[in-house]
Structure formats: structure tokens, C-alpha cells
Enzyme design. Structure first.
Site, PDB file in Angstrom:
ATOM      1  N   GLU A  19       8.461  64.735  14.184  1.00  0.00           N
ATOM      2  CA  GLU A  19       8.421  63.479  13.419  1.00  0.00           C
ATOM      3  C   GLU A  19       9.401  63.527  12.252  1.00  0.00           C
ATOM      4  O   GLU A  19       9.467  64.524  11.534  1.00  0.00           O
ATOM      5  CB  GLU A  19       6.995  63.290  12.886  1.00  0.00           C
ATOM      6  CG  GLU A  19       6.799  62.027  12.075  1.00  0.00           C
ATOM      7  CD  GLU A  19       5.411  61.975  11.436  1.00  0.00           C
ATOM      8  OE1 GLU A  19       4.519  61.339  12.013  1.00  0.00           O
ATOM      9  OE2 GLU A  19       5.231  62.579  10.365  1.00  0.00           O
ATOM     10  N   TYR A  36      11.004  55.189  10.591  1.00  0.00           N
ATOM     11  CA  TYR A  36      10.105  56.232  11.095  1.00  0.00           C
ATOM     12  C   TYR A  36      10.512  56.515  12.531  1.00  0.00           C
ATOM     13  O   TYR A  36      10.660  55.578  13.326  1.00  0.00           O
ATOM     14  CB  TYR A  36       8.644  55.735  11.059  1.00  0.00           C
ATOM     15  CG  TYR A  36       7.675  56.678  11.750  1.00  0.00           C
ATOM     16  CD1 TYR A  36       6.927  57.594  11.017  1.00  0.00           C
ATOM     17  CD2 TYR A  36       7.523  56.661  13.143  1.00  0.00           C
ATOM     18  CE1 TYR A  36       6.062  58.475  11.649  1.00  0.00           C
ATOM     19  CE2 TYR A  36       6.664  57.546  13.769  1.00  0.00           C
ATOM     20  CZ  TYR A  36       5.935  58.452  13.016  1.00  0.00           C
ATOM     21  OH  TYR A  36       5.086  59.327  13.654  1.00  0.00           O
TER      22      TYR A  36
END
Ligand code: GDP
Ligand code: MN
Length: 419
Positions: A227, A139
Site C-alpha cells: 500500500e 491512494y
């Protein structure tokens, strides 16, 4: 460059303090609360921006029908992943991400996804992307920490669809790196951070490069969040963006025509679109007293005073400085769309705004709209006499005193009387 006037644009609110108590990943996810308005874009649009900044993204195409999806799968060749394009996360868990082995399979999967509604949003488009074999999911994201006045990189070696649970249950697996927007990235610090995050030197070099690009993108395009989850490791050890999410600071969007061009109408309610087209600042709230006010400060104060006298505002609405009569008409039309509306307060303190323009707009509205609820008008300032005369000629009156006007509108909202 956004950061220097950040504070002026976003006063520190109790909301922000509340938000800082969240683990960082939640801050990234829920940053809409502490970032004022923001604009979202679809994954297929966000991928284009990542690509433009040199971040590797598997090839893909957007499709609006199952046949288009099949054609795209044919062009890409081999296995594909078909993904719902909706402006919310968690698509994977909702059945909105499916692998397909052939164009026919892609057609069937695309149809199944196009038939879905994810978190109340109907799926109108899918992304068909070359499927990748994922060896490990990371992530990575970049967002702002307004309390610290820093940009933060957020990373985890346990990325994927369970990231929010991880943030709650194992927050130590989420690593943060701060960037001072004035001095920029501490390159050695970033390298050390990436070594901690990725372990292997080949991965950490790629990761650091990606973080630098994410930071550049955030800064240049006034994003509030960029993101990548999963930032996927392929079997050959290279890292690619298998998903992309970008939010923008709404106040920065007009500075970037390319970003403005990515705006998606489905993000806005019909009332919000009508308000924007008419040049009105409009925010719906859950009370029952509709407000039309000139100036954002006075609009905020008006809502406070309504609360003080026991009422509940249905909206924030600033008609702006130079209000022509049409703006008032549009404003009233938007308010009347609210089924909860019990009364309307028009509060004008005329400066640049002229009371006669407002009065003409009110008269137009009474002629063109079916105003089913009582309306209380407070009108003072520039061209007040003319404005009052226009109202008077049309059988209406305006208060001078704000407290009196607010008391009256609160009473009427409770009784549901026609003015
Ligand atoms: P989200 O659930 O809305 O975040 O959608 P994602 O695009 O992140 O997809 C959800 C999950 O599907 C990812 O975490 C991956 O595990 C998986 N996935 C997405 N694309 C691919 C792909 O090309 N190949 C494989 N094997 N899995 C994928
Ligand atoms: Mn994802």
C-alpha cells in the site's frame, strides 16, 4: 508462485465471508483476518523494496536517536519529514509525522516523536526523509481477494490520512481493478482504469507503471498487501511514494531470505518467539485451559472438544511430529507464563511422536518448573507402554479416553484443584 496452493493453505472460513462484506479499502486494511498469519515491516524497510522495484521514493534514512536524526537531516539538506517507525498505521493523526526545516528542528521533532507511544507501541526509530511538496494525495494498493481468487488493485484520487473514513462514507471514490493471477494483467484494462483514477494522461501513465510494479512485488515476494498512501503528486506532476506499507504472507516468508531478514522482533510476544525458536506452533487464545497436542488437526479437535464440554482453551499448541522432551518442557514453560491458566491438557496420539519422549518431557517439566495448575494427560500410540511407565514411576497417570480426559480437565479448570 503463491496462488495455486492458496486454497490448500487457507481453508474458507466464516471469517472470510464476514470480511467480504467490508468495503474494499477495509479489506486491505484488515486483511490480517482473512490472510492467516502475516508479517509486517516498517515503512523504511518497505520503501527499500519499492525502490528496488523501481517505484520513486523520496530519499531518507532511519535513525534511532535525535542526534542521528539531526545528522541525517544535515546530509539530506533542506526540509525533512520525521516519521515514527511503528508497525501500525495512523501515525500522522497520532503526532508521529512532523515536518522540520533544519537539522536542529529535526532533532527536536525526532525527540518528540521518540518519546511517543502510538497505539501501545513505543517509538524506537524514526525515518528522516526529504520533505516533499504535495499537490495532491492518491491512494494505491494491491492485495488479494481470496473469495474471488483474484489480485485486486485499489485506488483513490482522495488519498491521505482520511482514507478509512472515505471508504465508509464515499466508497464510490474507491476504484477496484481485478487481476486474474493465471492470465496476468489485462494491460488495456489497466490503462483504462488508470485513466479513470488519475484523469491526466501523464499521471495515468506513471500510475499504471507503478501498479505493474506493485503487482510484480506482491507476486514475487508473497506479499499480502502493498500500500502507498499517499501516492503523492508533486507540483511538477510526478508521482512519488510518500508512505509505504507491506505485509507478507507468513507462509511465504521462508522462501525469501531477504524478506526473512526484515522480520522485526518487536512484532512478536516473548512467548511467540520462544515457541518459534523451539519449533512449536503456538497461538494464544483467551480461555483458561492450556493445551499441548501433537498435530495441528488433533490440536484443533482438542480445542473443539474442550468447548463442547463447557471449557475454554487458553491456546493452540502443536508440538509437531518428532517431539523431543525439550519441546514439551518449553511448551509447558510458555503455558505457565499465562496468568489466566487454570488447568493443562496434554493430548498425544503418538505416531511419529513417541509417548516416552513426551513422558520424559513432562517429568523434566515437573522437576524444573513450578506447575501451579492441575494437569491432565492423555497418552496413546507409539511407545505408549514406555511412556505410561515413565509417568507411573513419577507418580503420574495418563488417561486413554479423550472424552474422559477433557471432562476431567474442564472440571479441574472450574474447581482450580491441584491434580
Ligand atoms: P500515516 O499517517 O501513518 O499513514 O503516515 P504518512 O506517512 O502517510 O503521513 C501522514 C501524512 O503526512 C500524509 O498523508 C501527508 O499528508 C503528510 N506528509 C507525509 N510526508 C510528507 C512530506 O514529505 N511533505 C508534506 N508536506 N507532507 C507529508
Ligand atoms: Mn500513510
Amino acid at each position: 508462485m503463491a496462488f495455486e496452493y492458496e486454497k490448500a493453505r487457507y481453508p474458507i472460513t466464516p471469517f472470510l465471508e464476514f470480511q467480504t462484506a467490508f468495503p474494499y479499502i477495509h479489506k486491505a486494511k484488515f486483511n490480517e483476518f482473512n490472510q492467516g498469519h502475516k508479517m509486517k515491516i516498517h515503512e523504511y524497510q518497505a520503501r527499500d523494496l519499492l525502490k528496488a522495484y523501481g517505484i520513486p521514493v523520496p530519499p531518507g534514512k532511519v535513525a534511532a536517536t535525535a542526534d542521528e536524526a539531526a545528522a541525517s537531516a544535515g546530509e539530506l539538506g533542506g526540509g525533512v519529514v520525521v516519521k515514527a517507525q511503528v508497525l501500525v498505521g495512523g501515525r500522522g493523526k497520532a503526532g508521529g509525522v512532523k515536518l522540520a526545516s533544519s537539522p536542529d528542528d529535526a532533532k527536536a521533532k525526532a525527540q518528540a516523536i521518540l518519546d511517543l507511544t502510538i497505539k501501545d507501541l513505543p517509538v524506537e526509530k524514526v525515518l528522516v526523509a526529504q520533505s516533499i511538496e504535495i499537490a495532491k494525495e492518491y491512494y494505491v494498493s494491491v492485495t488479494l481477494d481470496r473469495a474471488k481468487k483474484k489480485v485486486v488493485l485499489i485506488g483513490s484520487s482522495s488519498g491521505g490520512v482520511e482514507i478509512e473514513e472515505l471508504a465508509v462514507n464515499e466508497p464510490e471514490k474507491i476504484l477496484i481493478f481485478e487481476i486474474d493471477p493465471i492470465s496476468g494483467i489485462d494491460q488495456q484494462g489497466l490503462d483504462a482504469y488508470c485513466t479513470r483514477l488519475f484523469g491526466d494522461p501523464k499521471l495515468s501513465t506513471q500510475g499504471a507503471d507503478t501498479f505493474r510494479k506493485l503487482y510484480k512485488l506482491l507476486e514475487e515476494k508473497d506479499c499480502s498487501l502493498v500500500e502507498i498512501n499517499p501516492y503523492a503528486k508533486l507540483p511538477d506532476g510526478s508521482l512519488v511514494a510518500a508512505d509505504a506499507k507491506i505485509n507478507f504472507d507468513d507462509n511465504g516468508v521462508p522462501l525469501h531470505s531477504d524478506v526473512e531478514g526484515m522480520r522485526n522482533p518487536e512484532e512478536y510476544s516473548p512467548d511467540e518467539i520462544a515457541a518459534k525458536e523451539a519449533g512449536l506452533s503456538f497461538v494464544s487464545l483467551d480461555g483458561d485451559i492450556g493445551c499441548i497436542v501433537n498435530g495441528a488437526g488433533l490440536a484443533m479437535a482438542t480445542m473443539d472438544i474442550i468447548k463442547l464440554f463447557g471449557g475454554n482453551p487458553a491456546n493452540f499448541l502443536d508440538v509437531g511430529g518428532s517431539s523431543n522432551p525439550e519441546k514439551v518442557l518449553t511448551a509447558l514453560r510458555i503455558l505457565m507464563n499465562n496468568p489466566k491458566l487454570k488447568a493443562i491438557l496434554i493430548n498425544i496420539f503418538g505416531g511419529i511422536t513417541r509417548c516416552d519422549d513426551i513422558a520424559n518431557g513432562i517429568v523434566m517439566a515437573t522437576q524444573q518448573l513450578d506447575l501451579k495448575v492441575p494437569m491432565v494427560i492423555r497418552l496413546i500410540g507409539t511407545n505408549e507402554e514406555e511412556g505410561r511407565k515413565i509417568l507411573d514411576d513419577n507418580g503420574m497417570a495418563a488417561a486413554e479416553n479423550l472424552s474422559e480426559a477433557v471432562k476431567m480437565v474442564v472440571e479441574r479448570s472450574k474447581k482450580g484443584l491441584k491434580a
